[in-house]
Scaffold this motif. Structure first.
Motif, short mmCIF file in Angstrom:
data_model
loop_
_atom_site.label_atom_id
_atom_site.label_comp_id
_atom_site.label_asym_id
_atom_site.label_seq_id
_atom_site.Cartn_x
_atom_site.Cartn_y
_atom_site.Cartn_z
N CYS A 1 18.80 -19.31 12.38
CA CYS A 1 18.66 -18.44 11.20
C CYS A 1 17.19 -18.22 10.85
N SER B 1 15.76 -15.90 13.76
CA SER B 1 16.31 -14.56 13.92
C SER B 1 16.26 -13.72 12.65
N PHE B 2 16.28 -14.36 11.48
CA PHE B 2 16.33 -13.58 10.24
C PHE B 2 15.15 -13.91 9.34
N CYS C 1 14.79 -15.18 6.21
CA CYS C 1 14.88 -14.76 4.81
C CYS C 1 13.90 -15.58 3.97
N VAL D 1 23.49 -10.84 3.64
CA VAL D 1 23.29 -10.67 5.08
C VAL D 1 23.56 -11.98 5.83
N CYS D 2 23.12 -13.10 5.32
CA CYS D 2 23.32 -14.37 6.03
C CYS D 2 24.78 -14.80 6.06
N GLU E 1 27.17 -12.84 6.88
CA GLU E 1 27.84 -12.01 7.89
C GLU E 1 27.52 -12.46 9.31
N ASP E 2 28.05 -13.57 9.72
CA ASP E 2 27.92 -14.06 11.10
C ASP E 2 26.49 -14.28 11.56
N LEU E 3 25.59 -14.62 10.66
CA LEU E 3 24.21 -14.92 11.07
C LEU E 3 24.13 -16.26 11.78
N CYS E 4 24.85 -17.23 11.25
CA CYS E 4 24.80 -18.59 11.79
C CYS E 4 25.89 -18.78 12.84
#
Length: 79
Positions: free
Chosen positions: A35, A38-39, A41, A63-64, A66-69
């Motif tokens: 996380c 890739s993101f 935040c 956003v996190c 929605e299938d981020l992890c």
């Protein structure tokens, strides 16, 4: 100091999000760092082993959630 080209996501008066705040289920978080890589935040905090979500910086974009992890460690924080 931050210079941005769009409205700041922390300006909750101008930017309207659905209000899906997040927290991390520490049982599910493996500390893989996906996380963060890739993101990245601004609300994510890394303690050296696992990630957490600072509730003061989370703007509720969802956003996190929605299938981020890969381990589904992000769960909705009902406030």
């Amino acid at each position: 100091v931050a210079i941005v080209k769009e409205f700041c996501t922390f300006d909750r008066e101008r930017v309207k999000f659905p209000g899906r705040f997040a927290k991390v289920d520490s049982e599910r978080c493996t500390g893989c760092g996906f996380c963060m890589d890739s993101f990245g935040c601004p609300a994510f905090e890394w303690d050296g082993n696992k990630v957490s979500v600072n509730p003061y910086f989370c703007v509720g974009c969802g956003v996190c959630l929605e299938d981020l992890c890969p381990f589904n460690a992000f769960v909705e924080d009902i406030r």
